[in-house]
Scaffold this active site. Structure first.
Site, mmCIF file in Angstrom:
data_model
loop_
_atom_site.group_PDB
_atom_site.id
_atom_site.type_symbol
_atom_site.label_atom_id
_atom_site.label_comp_id
_atom_site.label_asym_id
_atom_site.label_seq_id
_atom_site.Cartn_x
_atom_site.Cartn_y
_atom_site.Cartn_z
ATOM 1 N N GLY A 206 0.785 -1.238 0.000
ATOM 2 C CA GLY A 206 0.000 0.000 0.000
ATOM 3 C C GLY A 206 0.812 1.280 0.000
ATOM 4 O O GLY A 206 0.251 2.373 0.161
ATOM 5 N N CYS A 209 -0.460 3.566 -2.945
ATOM 6 C CA CYS A 209 -1.798 4.134 -2.680
ATOM 7 C C CYS A 209 -1.674 5.269 -1.671
ATOM 8 O O CYS A 209 -2.275 6.342 -1.820
ATOM 9 C CB CYS A 209 -2.730 3.059 -2.109
ATOM 10 S SG CYS A 209 -2.876 1.600 -3.146
HETATM 11 N N1 LIG Z 1 12.016 0.604 1.460
HETATM 12 C C1 LIG Z 1 11.638 1.869 1.268
HETATM 13 N N2 LIG Z 1 12.250 2.878 1.929
HETATM 14 C C2 LIG Z 1 11.897 4.158 1.763
HETATM 15 N N3 LIG Z 1 10.905 4.543 0.918
HETATM 16 C C3 LIG Z 1 10.253 3.591 0.219
HETATM 17 C C4 LIG Z 1 10.576 2.210 0.342
HETATM 18 N N4 LIG Z 1 9.747 1.491 -0.472
HETATM 19 C C5 LIG Z 1 8.941 2.391 -1.066
HETATM 20 N N5 LIG Z 1 9.246 3.664 -0.679
HETATM 21 C C6 LIG Z 1 8.596 4.904 -1.102
HETATM 22 O O1 LIG Z 1 7.207 4.659 -1.107
HETATM 23 C C7 LIG Z 1 6.572 5.352 -2.170
HETATM 24 C C8 LIG Z 1 5.826 4.359 -3.046
HETATM 25 O O2 LIG Z 1 6.761 3.769 -3.938
HETATM 26 P P1 LIG Z 1 6.671 2.337 -4.566
HETATM 27 O O3 LIG Z 1 7.642 2.303 -5.685
HETATM 28 O O4 LIG Z 1 6.805 1.308 -3.481
HETATM 29 O O5 LIG Z 1 5.169 2.334 -5.090
HETATM 30 P P2 LIG Z 1 4.261 1.143 -5.577
HETATM 31 O O6 LIG Z 1 5.101 0.018 -6.095
HETATM 32 O O7 LIG Z 1 3.262 1.730 -6.490
HETATM 33 O O8 LIG Z 1 3.547 0.692 -4.242
HETATM 34 P P3 LIG Z 1 2.495 -0.510 -3.992
HETATM 35 O O9 LIG Z 1 3.244 -1.407 -3.061
HETATM 36 O O10 LIG Z 1 1.344 0.136 -3.324
HETATM 37 O O11 LIG Z 1 2.165 -1.128 -5.320
HETATM 38 C C9 LIG Z 1 7.698 6.100 -2.885
HETATM 39 O O12 LIG Z 1 7.808 7.412 -2.367
HETATM 40 C C10 LIG Z 1 8.922 5.279 -2.551
HETATM 41 O O13 LIG Z 1 10.123 6.018 -2.658
HETATM 42 C C1 LIG Z 2 -7.286 -2.541 -4.281
HETATM 43 C C2 LIG Z 2 -5.827 -2.348 -4.493
HETATM 44 N N1 LIG Z 2 -5.395 -1.217 -5.090
HETATM 45 C C3 LIG Z 2 -4.074 -1.023 -5.275
HETATM 46 C C4 LIG Z 2 -3.157 -1.957 -4.880
HETATM 47 C C5 LIG Z 2 -1.668 -1.710 -5.143
HETATM 48 O O1 LIG Z 2 -0.896 -1.849 -4.057
HETATM 49 C C6 LIG Z 2 -3.642 -3.136 -4.246
HETATM 50 N N2 LIG Z 2 -2.806 -4.121 -3.801
HETATM 51 N N3 LIG Z 2 -4.982 -3.302 -4.069
#
Ligand SMILES: Nc1ncnc2c1ncn2[C@@H]1O[C@H](COP(=O)(O)OP(=O)(O)OP(=O)(O)O)[C@@H](O)[C@H]1O
Ligand SMILES: Cc1ncc(CO)c(N)n1
Length: 265
Positions: A206, A209
């Site tokens: 998350g 999101c």
């Molecule tokens: N291990 C971490 N340490 C610091 N910041 C992080 C870390 N992991 C993710 N972030 C930060 O969290 C935010 C979301 O980035 P991320 O690339 O994880 O998004 P995502 O892959 O779309 O997330 P999701 O897990 O919801 O799919 C960004 O600002 C990223 O830099």
């Molecule tokens: C419903 C929903 N939206 C977005 C993401 C992306 O993290 C997820 N795992 N589930």
């Protein structure tokens, strides 16, 4: 009180989607509303079922919201098919929605797909162009740009390519990099890096999101985009550092990390 709408999918385990968005908006002391595009049966280990809403029912939710409490900012997350994407774009234009953050959710942290194949085209042609800012992660930016991304230099190239069909800001998130978690904001005027060291926390369900909702809250509060991104980055960094450890897989974030009143607008 500022008002923020999330248009997204429900996560039964409460870590991502609508639930993460509402927690984030509430932690910013703002009023949250939701239009649900799909129910997911998921937890920290994966996505085990998706029940989509109909386009008509998404439209009805949006009519109810905009005709009564027009939101000051809108965050859009999981939209799994092209018909629902089209109705969302139509309604946001009809109601002249402002401050739109589009998180092009394609795949969950656990690796499960959250978007049908034919939806990517509608996402790129119709939804992304109406975003004030869009927030792809690295795999999503690879799909949108057609370039492989291995480092921060590749992120700049990909952002430039995406800017050929996205007029708003492009924030490529660096959560999938190995050494740092640096995010790049690219606009037609300038680009800026938002840097943090990687936090060693496997519980990142998350994060995307949460970041996009925090940006929407800051836009609702009237901050310039660069300030919105920095504030949202600080919020996600705090929620990751606070290290909640729930579930058997990649667990959710801790939205209760702030001193009371720190995030008040
Ligand atoms: N291990 C971490 N340490 C610091 N910041 C992080 C870390 N992991 C993710 N972030 C930060 O969290 C935010 C979301 O980035 P991320 O690339 O994880 O998004 P995502 O892959 O779309 O997330 P999701 O897990 O919801 O799919 C960004 O600002 C990223 O830099
Ligand atoms: C419903 C929903 N939206 C977005 C993401 C992306 O993290 C997820 N795992 N589930």
């Amino acid at each position: 009180m500022h008002t923020v709408l999330t248009i997204a999918g429900s996560d039964s385990s409460g870590g991502a989607g609508i639930q993460a968005d509402i927690k984030t908006i509430t932690a910013h002391n703002m009023y949250a509303m939701s239009a649900i595009t799909a129910l997911t049966a998921q937890n920290t280990t994966g996505v085990y079922g998706i029940q989509e809403s109909t386009p008509d029912f998404v439209a009805r939710q949006l009519d109810c919201i905009f005709q009564d409490i027009p939101p000051e900012a809108v965050k859009i997350g999981m939209v799994s098919n092209a018909e629902i994407i089209r109705i969302i774009v139509e309604k946001l234009k009809e109601y002249n929605a402002q401050n739109i953050v589009v998180d092009p959710v394609m795949v969950a942290t656990s690796g499960s797909s959250l978007m049908k194949n034919d939806a990517a085209k509608a996402l790129m042609a119709e939804l992304l162009p109406i975003g004030t800012v869009i927030t792809p992660n690295i795999p999503e930016a690879e799909v949108l740009s057609g370039y492989p991304i291995r480092n921060t230099q590749d992120m700049e190239q990909a952002a430039k390519k995406i800017a050929s069909f996205v007029p708003g800001g492009i924030l490529i998130k660096g959560g999938h990099l190995t050494d740092t978690a640096d995010d790049l904001l690219y606009t037609r005027e300038a680009s800026a890096w938002y840097r943090t060291v990687r936090i060693e926390n496997p519980n990142t369900h998350g994060t995307g999101c949460t970041l996009s909702s925090a940006i929407a809250c800051n836009l609702a509060a009237g901050y310039p985009l660069t300030v919105c991104i920095q504030n949202a980055k600080d919020y996600i960094t705090g929620a990751l550092k606070a290290n909640l450890n729930l579930g058997k897989g990649s667990g959710p974030l801790n939205h209760m990390w702030q001193e009371k009143g720190t995030c008040s607008f």
